[in-house]
Write an enzyme that holds these catalytic residues in place. Structure first.
Site, mmCIF file in Angstrom:
data_model
loop_
_atom_site.group_PDB
_atom_site.id
_atom_site.type_symbol
_atom_site.label_atom_id
_atom_site.label_comp_id
_atom_site.label_asym_id
_atom_site.label_seq_id
_atom_site.Cartn_x
_atom_site.Cartn_y
_atom_site.Cartn_z
ATOM 1 N N CYS A 180 -22.632 13.886 24.245
ATOM 2 C CA CYS A 180 -21.553 12.898 24.135
ATOM 3 C C CYS A 180 -20.983 12.603 25.524
ATOM 4 O O CYS A 180 -20.719 13.517 26.299
ATOM 5 C CB CYS A 180 -20.456 13.437 23.222
ATOM 6 S SG CYS A 180 -19.115 12.249 22.965
ATOM 7 N N CYS A 232 -13.992 15.838 26.197
ATOM 8 C CA CYS A 232 -13.001 16.618 25.438
ATOM 9 C C CYS A 232 -13.203 18.108 25.731
ATOM 10 O O CYS A 232 -14.300 18.649 25.502
ATOM 11 C CB CYS A 232 -13.144 16.345 23.946
ATOM 12 S SG CYS A 232 -13.276 14.576 23.575
ATOM 13 N N CYS A 281 -14.865 20.711 23.184
ATOM 14 C CA CYS A 281 -15.994 20.328 22.323
ATOM 15 C C CYS A 281 -17.363 20.790 22.831
ATOM 16 O O CYS A 281 -17.711 20.593 23.998
ATOM 17 C CB CYS A 281 -15.990 18.814 22.125
ATOM 18 S SG CYS A 281 -17.212 18.280 20.904
ATOM 19 N N CYS A 300 -18.534 14.091 4.843
ATOM 20 C CA CYS A 300 -18.011 13.497 6.070
ATOM 21 C C CYS A 300 -19.088 13.537 7.150
ATOM 22 O O CYS A 300 -19.582 14.621 7.503
ATOM 23 C CB CYS A 300 -16.775 14.282 6.495
ATOM 24 S SG CYS A 300 -16.040 13.653 7.998
ATOM 25 N N CYS A 347 -16.806 9.753 4.095
ATOM 26 C CA CYS A 347 -15.945 9.730 5.273
ATOM 27 C C CYS A 347 -16.864 9.723 6.492
ATOM 28 O O CYS A 347 -17.989 10.229 6.419
ATOM 29 C CB CYS A 347 -15.057 10.971 5.280
ATOM 30 S SG CYS A 347 -14.085 11.164 6.789
ATOM 31 N N CYS A 399 -7.892 9.174 8.138
ATOM 32 C CA CYS A 399 -7.847 10.633 8.255
ATOM 33 C C CYS A 399 -7.594 10.911 9.730
ATOM 34 O O CYS A 399 -8.438 10.622 10.580
ATOM 35 C CB CYS A 399 -9.181 11.232 7.812
ATOM 36 S SG CYS A 399 -9.294 13.017 8.106
ATOM 37 N N ARG A 433 -5.186 18.902 5.578
ATOM 38 C CA ARG A 433 -6.430 19.673 5.556
ATOM 39 C C ARG A 433 -6.358 20.858 6.509
ATOM 40 O O ARG A 433 -6.145 20.694 7.715
ATOM 41 C CB ARG A 433 -7.612 18.787 5.965
ATOM 42 C CG ARG A 433 -8.956 19.514 5.936
ATOM 43 C CD ARG A 433 -10.034 18.682 6.569
ATOM 44 N NE ARG A 433 -10.123 17.373 5.959
ATOM 45 C CZ ARG A 433 -10.822 17.104 4.862
ATOM 46 N NH1 ARG A 433 -11.520 18.063 4.280
ATOM 47 N NH2 ARG A 433 -10.855 15.893 4.364
HETATM 48 N N1 SAM Z 1 -16.894 11.931 18.498
HETATM 49 C C1 SAM Z 1 -15.971 11.613 17.490
HETATM 50 C C2 SAM Z 1 -14.534 11.783 17.915
HETATM 51 O O1 SAM Z 1 -14.236 12.572 18.788
HETATM 52 O O2 SAM Z 1 -13.694 11.119 17.325
HETATM 53 C C3 SAM Z 1 -16.193 12.371 16.203
HETATM 54 C C4 SAM Z 1 -16.601 13.825 16.219
HETATM 55 S S1 SAM Z 1 -15.426 14.979 16.905
HETATM 56 C C5 SAM Z 1 -16.356 16.469 16.858
HETATM 57 C C6 SAM Z 1 -14.208 15.113 15.607
HETATM 58 C C7 SAM Z 1 -13.037 16.066 15.807
HETATM 59 O O3 SAM Z 1 -13.485 17.413 15.723
HETATM 60 C C8 SAM Z 1 -12.294 16.022 17.119
HETATM 61 O O4 SAM Z 1 -11.383 14.967 17.168
HETATM 62 C C9 SAM Z 1 -11.584 17.358 17.131
HETATM 63 O O5 SAM Z 1 -10.307 17.250 16.541
HETATM 64 C C10 SAM Z 1 -12.476 18.249 16.264
HETATM 65 N N2 SAM Z 1 -13.102 19.313 17.051
HETATM 66 C C11 SAM Z 1 -14.151 19.195 17.897
HETATM 67 N N3 SAM Z 1 -14.462 20.368 18.474
HETATM 68 C C12 SAM Z 1 -13.573 21.277 17.992
HETATM 69 C C13 SAM Z 1 -13.370 22.671 18.223
HETATM 70 N N4 SAM Z 1 -14.122 23.360 19.072
HETATM 71 N N5 SAM Z 1 -12.379 23.284 17.553
HETATM 72 C C14 SAM Z 1 -11.594 22.587 16.684
HETATM 73 N N6 SAM Z 1 -11.744 21.274 16.432
HETATM 74 C C15 SAM Z 1 -12.714 20.619 17.081
HETATM 75 C C1 DTB Z 2 -11.785 17.232 11.982
HETATM 76 O O1 DTB Z 2 -10.573 17.042 12.175
HETATM 77 N N1 DTB Z 2 -12.391 18.413 12.047
HETATM 78 C C2 DTB Z 2 -13.819 18.284 11.819
HETATM 79 C C3 DTB Z 2 -13.938 16.799 11.445
HETATM 80 N N2 DTB Z 2 -12.647 16.279 11.697
HETATM 81 C C4 DTB Z 2 -15.020 15.980 11.972
HETATM 82 C C5 DTB Z 2 -14.654 18.758 12.959
HETATM 83 C C6 DTB Z 2 -14.461 20.203 13.293
HETATM 84 C C7 DTB Z 2 -15.424 20.603 14.358
HETATM 85 C C8 DTB Z 2 -15.354 22.066 14.652
HETATM 86 C C9 DTB Z 2 -16.255 22.506 15.735
HETATM 87 C C10 DTB Z 2 -17.722 22.265 15.487
HETATM 88 O O2 DTB Z 2 -18.277 22.710 14.454
HETATM 89 O O3 DTB Z 2 -18.350 21.656 16.368
HETATM 90 FE FE1 SF4 Z 3 -17.608 13.574 21.911
HETATM 91 FE FE2 SF4 Z 3 -16.840 15.976 21.032
HETATM 92 FE FE3 SF4 Z 3 -15.063 14.381 22.213
HETATM 93 FE FE4 SF4 Z 3 -16.035 13.725 19.745
HETATM 94 S S1 SF4 Z 3 -14.764 15.507 20.282
HETATM 95 S S2 SF4 Z 3 -15.766 12.352 21.528
HETATM 96 S S3 SF4 Z 3 -18.131 14.519 19.929
HETATM 97 S S4 SF4 Z 3 -16.904 15.284 23.192
#
Ligand code: SAM
Ligand code: DTB
Ligand code: SF4
Length: 323
Positions: free
Chosen positions: A60, A64, A67, A104, A136, A196, A268
């Site tokens: 990506c 973030c 992530c 989702c 979703c 959401c 949630r």
């Molecule tokens: N790329 C898209 C975005 O960021 O909107 C969708 C996927 S992203 C993985 C969706 C959400 O997962 C993020 O907004 C964040 O709140 C959550 N998330 C990602 N990594 C995480 C982590 N290590 N621990 C907790 N929540 C996480």
């Molecule tokens: C949200 O708020 N939590 C979910 C979903 N929306 C997409 C993602 C959680 C990701 C947790 C870390 C992972 O498994 O990568």
């Molecule tokens: Fe990309 Fe992860 Fe950020 Fe979503 S949360 S925009 S997948 S780096």
């Protein structure tokens, strides 16, 4: 009444003061009030269960700090191209058989680009709906027109998190702004797709910043239908890998305050449950959490299904049955 869309202004000081006052209360006083509010607006025995599926993993362009999927960090995650529609169809059946009523789809995209990949995602949404599940998706930033195409395919919810407070945002993400997130939320709302929107706690923010974050959500007009509260799942190789975990009572405070500020929303208890005790989860359910993810998350294992089934049974909670 004019159609409502999320406001892009900073939260009102009244909402922020209320959020702070709630978070600062003695824990059990706060939980008691949240449980009372919960019972006025929801069936306290019901828990909505969703299943997550990563349709495009890793690489990506966003940075973030939490992530595993960001190309800016060395998490060592195996990247995968966009999956195909039959795989999503099979996943929807698996999710339903495991007791989920919503699938989702998550994609590691900065934003949605029109073209064959987006067309395929629209087919995935149709496939989920034809399996009788709610659909979703969380695909990054969207235009109003793209949100309309998702609605026409049958999408029930779009997940797009604000993630943290405005004041903490730049500490965590530098490749996009809070305003860009709000613009996508507005596009989703205008298209008539349910919103959401939540975020993550334990990113090194202060309690005041957690209050600011909840006030941002509560001041959206209307508030999101679904509010995911994630606890940071620390990922090796990301900037937040060594972040000190948030004390369990702070998470309970967040859930309870979200419940009071957004009485009709579904709250949630999202990522991070695998590191919580059953007792702390029980307090969160009492304080108004009424939705969870079952099974694997996007790139992390989540909580064992059998453990979740046992926990729900122990607490007398039942998954929402839409059949
Ligand atoms: N790329 C898209 C975005 O960021 O909107 C969708 C996927 S992203 C993985 C969706 C959400 O997962 C993020 O907004 C964040 O709140 C959550 N998330 C990602 N990594 C995480 C982590 N290590 N621990 C907790 N929540 C996480
Ligand atoms: C949200 O708020 N939590 C979910 C979903 N929306 C997409 C993602 C959680 C990701 C947790 C870390 C992972 O498994 O990568
Ligand atoms: Fe990309 Fe992860 Fe950020 Fe979503 S949360 S925009 S997948 S780096």
């Amino acid at each position: 009444m004019a159609s409502a869309s999320p406001s892009t202004a900073a939260p009102s000081s009244a909402t922020l003061d209320r959020a702070l006052e709630l978070l600062d209360r003695p824990l059990l006083e706060l939980v008691y009030e949240a449980a009372s509010v919960h019972r006025q607006h929801h069936d306290p025995r019901q828990v909505q269960c969703a299943h997550l599926f990563s349709i495009k993993t890793g690489a990506c362009p966003e940075d973030c700090g939490y992530c595993s999927q960001s190309a800016h960090h060395g998490s060592g995650l195996q990247k995968e191209k966009l999956t195909d529609v039959p795989t999503v169809e099979a996943e929807a059946r698996r999710a339903r058989e495991a007791g989920a009523d919503r699938l989702c789809l998550g994609a590691a995209w900065r934003d949605v680009k029109d073209g064959p990949d987006f067309d395929r995602v629209l087919d995935m949404v149709r496939a989920i709906k034809s399996e009788g599940l709610e659909a979703c998706a969380t695909l990054g930033m969207l235009t109003r027109e793209q949100a309309g195409r998702l609605r026409d395919a049958g999408l029930d919810y779009y997940n797009h998190n604000l993630d943290t407070s405005r004041s903490h945002y730049a500490e965590i993400i530098s490749t996009r702004t809070y305003e860009e997130r709000l613009a996508t939320l507005e596009a989703v709302r205008e298209a008539g797709v349910q919103v959401c929107c939540g975020g993550i706690v334990g990113l090194g923010e202060s309690r005041r910043q957690r209050a600011e974050f909840l006030a941002e959500l509560a001041d959206l007009e209307p508030a999101p239908e679904s509010v995911p509260i994630n606890s940071l799942v620390p990922i090796e190789g990301t900037p937040l890998a060594q972040q000190e975990p948030l004390p369990w009572d702070e998470l309970v405070r967040m859930v309870a305050t979200a419940r009071i500020l957004m009485p009709t929303s579904v709250v949630r208890l999202s990522a991070g449950r695998e590191d919580m005790t059953e007792e702390a989860q029980a307090l969160c359910f009492l304080a108004g959490a009424n939705s969870i993810f079952l099974g694997e998350l996007l790139t992390t294992p989540g909580r064992e299904r059998a453990d979740d089934a046992a926990l729900l049974a122990k607490l007398g909670l039942v998954p929402v049955d839409r059949s």
